[in-house]
Design a protein around this motif. Structure first.
Motif, PDB file in Angstrom:
ATOM      1  N   MET A  10      23.248 -41.606  19.634  1.00 27.92           N
ATOM      2  CA  MET A  10      22.547 -42.871  19.849  1.00 27.92           C
ATOM      3  C   MET A  10      21.253 -43.003  19.061  1.00 27.92           C
ATOM      4  N   PHE A  11      20.834 -41.961  18.340  1.00 30.17           N
ATOM      5  CA  PHE A  11      19.544 -42.026  17.658  1.00 30.17           C
ATOM      6  C   PHE A  11      19.586 -41.321  16.317  1.00 30.17           C
ATOM      7  N   GLY A  12      18.944 -41.925  15.327  1.00 32.81           N
ATOM      8  CA  GLY A  12      18.791 -41.322  14.021  1.00 32.81           C
ATOM      9  C   GLY A  12      17.397 -41.607  13.488  1.00 32.81           C
ATOM     10  N   PHE A  13      16.932 -40.777  12.570  1.00 34.93           N
ATOM     11  CA  PHE A  13      15.669 -41.059  11.912  1.00 34.93           C
ATOM     12  C   PHE A  13      15.837 -40.787  10.430  1.00 34.93           C
ATOM     13  N   TYR A  14      14.948 -41.371   9.630  1.00 29.03           N
ATOM     14  CA  TYR A  14      15.096 -41.241   8.188  1.00 29.03           C
ATOM     15  C   TYR A  14      13.741 -41.310   7.480  1.00 29.03           C
ATOM     16  N   PRO A  15      13.557 -40.458   6.475  1.00 26.17           N
ATOM     17  CA  PRO A  15      12.454 -40.660   5.541  1.00 26.17           C
ATOM     18  C   PRO A  15      12.920 -41.715   4.533  1.00 26.17           C
ATOM     19  N   LEU A  16      11.972 -42.427   3.942  1.00 25.02           N
ATOM     20  CA  LEU A  16      12.334 -43.431   2.949  1.00 25.02           C
ATOM     21  C   LEU A  16      11.408 -43.335   1.750  1.00 25.02           C
ATOM     22  N   ALA A  17      11.936 -43.760   0.615  1.00 24.54           N
ATOM     23  CA  ALA A  17      11.154 -43.850  -0.617  1.00 24.54           C
ATOM     24  C   ALA A  17      11.761 -44.959  -1.456  1.00 24.54           C
ATOM     25  N   GLY A  18      10.917 -45.636  -2.213  1.00 24.04           N
ATOM     26  CA  GLY A  18      11.457 -46.709  -3.038  1.00 24.04           C
ATOM     27  C   GLY A  18      10.423 -47.389  -3.894  1.00 24.04           C
ATOM     28  N   LEU A  19      10.863 -48.486  -4.511  1.00 23.55           N
ATOM     29  CA  LEU A  19      10.031 -49.274  -5.406  1.00 23.55           C
ATOM     30  C   LEU A  19       9.820 -50.661  -4.829  1.00 23.55           C
ATOM     31  N   SER A  20       8.738 -51.303  -5.261  1.00 24.35           N
ATOM     32  CA  SER A  20       8.379 -52.612  -4.730  1.00 24.35           C
ATOM     33  C   SER A  20       7.868 -53.510  -5.852  1.00 24.35           C
ATOM     34  N   LEU A  21       8.191 -54.793  -5.744  1.00 27.01           N
ATOM     35  CA  LEU A  21       7.616 -55.822  -6.596  1.00 27.01           C
ATOM     36  C   LEU A  21       7.051 -56.868  -5.649  1.00 27.01           C
ATOM     37  N   SER A  22       5.736 -57.111  -5.722  1.00 28.46           N
ATOM     38  CA  SER A  22       5.109 -58.048  -4.786  1.00 28.46           C
ATOM     39  C   SER A  22       4.404 -59.164  -5.549  1.00 28.46           C
ATOM     40  N   PHE A  23       4.378 -60.319  -4.901  1.00 30.11           N
ATOM     41  CA  PHE A  23       3.775 -61.525  -5.464  1.00 30.11           C
ATOM     42  C   PHE A  23       2.706 -61.995  -4.497  1.00 30.11           C
ATOM     43  N   TRP A  24       1.433 -61.869  -4.886  1.00 27.60           N
ATOM     44  CA  TRP A  24       0.300 -62.133  -4.016  1.00 27.60           C
ATOM     45  C   TRP A  24      -0.346 -63.466  -4.363  1.00 27.60           C
ATOM     46  N   LYS A  25      -0.842 -64.155  -3.344  1.00 32.11           N
ATOM     47  CA  LYS A  25      -1.524 -65.426  -3.550  1.00 32.11           C
ATOM     48  C   LYS A  25      -2.714 -65.508  -2.601  1.00 32.11           C
ATOM     49  N   ALA A  26      -3.869 -65.826  -3.176  1.00 34.42           N
ATOM     50  CA  ALA A  26      -5.090 -66.048  -2.395  1.00 34.42           C
ATOM     51  C   ALA A  26      -5.868 -67.154  -3.097  1.00 34.42           C
ATOM     52  N   GLY A  27      -5.746 -68.378  -2.585  1.00 36.61           N
ATOM     53  CA  GLY A  27      -6.396 -69.522  -3.232  1.00 36.61           C
ATOM     54  C   GLY A  27      -5.848 -69.696  -4.633  1.00 36.61           C
ATOM     55  N   PRO A  28      -6.724 -69.751  -5.644  1.00 39.56           N
ATOM     56  CA  PRO A  28      -6.242 -69.924  -7.021  1.00 39.56           C
ATOM     57  C   PRO A  28      -5.737 -68.621  -7.652  1.00 39.56           C
ATOM     58  N   TRP A  29      -5.923 -67.507  -6.954  1.00 39.24           N
ATOM     59  CA  TRP A  29      -5.549 -66.194  -7.496  1.00 39.24           C
ATOM     60  C   TRP A  29      -4.094 -65.897  -7.213  1.00 39.24           C
ATOM     61  N   ASP A  30      -3.320 -65.674  -8.263  1.00 38.31           N
ATOM     62  CA  ASP A  30      -1.919 -65.254  -8.171  1.00 38.31           C
ATOM     63  C   ASP A  30      -1.778 -63.943  -8.919  1.00 38.31           C
ATOM     64  N   GLU A  31      -1.090 -62.999  -8.308  1.00 33.14           N
ATOM     65  CA  GLU A  31      -0.928 -61.689  -8.942  1.00 33.14           C
ATOM     66  C   GLU A  31       0.425 -61.106  -8.574  1.00 33.14           C
ATOM     67  N   SER A  32       1.097 -60.509  -9.553  1.00 33.62           N
ATOM     68  CA  SER A  32       2.352 -59.783  -9.326  1.00 33.62           C
ATOM     69  C   SER A  32       2.060 -58.305  -9.565  1.00 33.62           C
ATOM     70  N   ARG A  33       2.590 -57.462  -8.684  1.00 31.08           N
ATOM     71  CA  ARG A  33       2.324 -56.022  -8.807  1.00 31.08           C
ATOM     72  C   ARG A  33       3.574 -55.203  -8.527  1.00 31.08           C
ATOM     73  N   PHE A  34       3.775 -54.163  -9.337  1.00 32.76           N
ATOM     74  CA  PHE A  34       4.789 -53.158  -9.045  1.00 32.76           C
ATOM     75  C   PHE A  34       4.141 -52.084  -8.187  1.00 32.76           C
ATOM     76  N   GLY A  35       4.949 -51.464  -7.343  1.00 30.65           N
ATOM     77  CA  GLY A  35       4.417 -50.404  -6.499  1.00 30.65           C
ATOM     78  C   GLY A  35       5.516 -49.477  -6.019  1.00 30.65           C
ATOM     79  N   ALA A  36       5.146 -48.614  -5.107  1.00 27.44           N
ATOM     80  CA  ALA A  36       6.082 -47.655  -4.533  1.00 27.44           C
ATOM     81  C   ALA A  36       5.912 -47.631  -3.018  1.00 27.44           C
ATOM     82  N   ASN A  37       6.955 -47.210  -2.322  1.00 30.23           N
ATOM     83  CA  ASN A  37       6.940 -47.102  -0.865  1.00 30.23           C
ATOM     84  C   ASN A  37       7.322 -45.685  -0.448  1.00 30.23           C
ATOM     85  N   ILE A  38       6.655 -45.181   0.576  1.00 32.89           N
ATOM     86  CA  ILE A  38       7.071 -43.948   1.241  1.00 32.89           C
ATOM     87  C   ILE A  38       6.917 -44.181   2.738  1.00 32.89           C
TER      88      ILE A  38
END
Length: 156
Positions: free
Chosen positions: A89-117
């Motif tokens: 009934m239960f499992g757990f997992y470590p994770l790792a990966g890549l990310s592409l994010s698109f950020w917006k704050a007022g007139p500021w727009d930014e795209s960033r690559f990153g990683a996840n753990i």
């Protein structure tokens, strides 16, 4: 006779539970969470999980960081999980990966690559439904943050 019925029920239940992390199986999920960046954003997202092997699965996802104090974002992730089944009934997992994010704050727009753990855990509520909790750290230039989410998934 009671023992036979109980054993049969346990066998049927175990087969259904095992199918959730069996090679070739998939899951579609919805998640709600929180991103612990400097502003603090609630998150909502969807993901798809595909079991490449009984233990290894790939998980593409898209998450929206809901606008707070003028900051919002979309994140597209491709993570890999290695699932350890601790019980039927239960499992757990470590994770790792890549990310592409698109950020917006007022007139500021930014795209960033990153990683996840991170780490996640899931309870196999039925042979088709799982409920889980996932904690990960997004490594993104100037925007590093921890994230926590609760997921409900439909397995097929």
């Amino acid at each position: 006779m009671k023992k036979l019925i109980v054993m049969l029920m346990l066998t049927v239940f175990s087969i259904g539970v095992y199918a959730q992390t069996q090679q070739g199986q998939s899951s579609f999920g919805f998640n709600l969470g929180y991103n612990f960046n400097d502003i603090g954003n609630a998150t909502v997202g969807i993901d798809y999980r595909y079991c490449v092997t009984d233990e290894f699965r790939l998980t593409p996802s898209i998450t929206h960081l809901i606008k707070n104090d003028g900051l919002s974002a979309w994140a597209i992730d491709m993570n890999a999980h290695y699932v350890f089944k601790l019980s039927d009934m239960f499992g757990f997992y470590p994770l790792a990966g890549l990310s592409l994010s698109f950020w917006k704050a007022g007139p500021w727009d930014e795209s960033r690559f990153g990683a996840n753990i991170g780490l996640g855990g899931e309870v196999y509520a039925t042979d088709r439904v799982s409920v889980g909790l996932e904690a990960k750290y997004n490594i993104i230039k100037d925007l590093d943050a921890a994230a926590l989410a609760v997921r409900v998934g439909y397995n097929f």
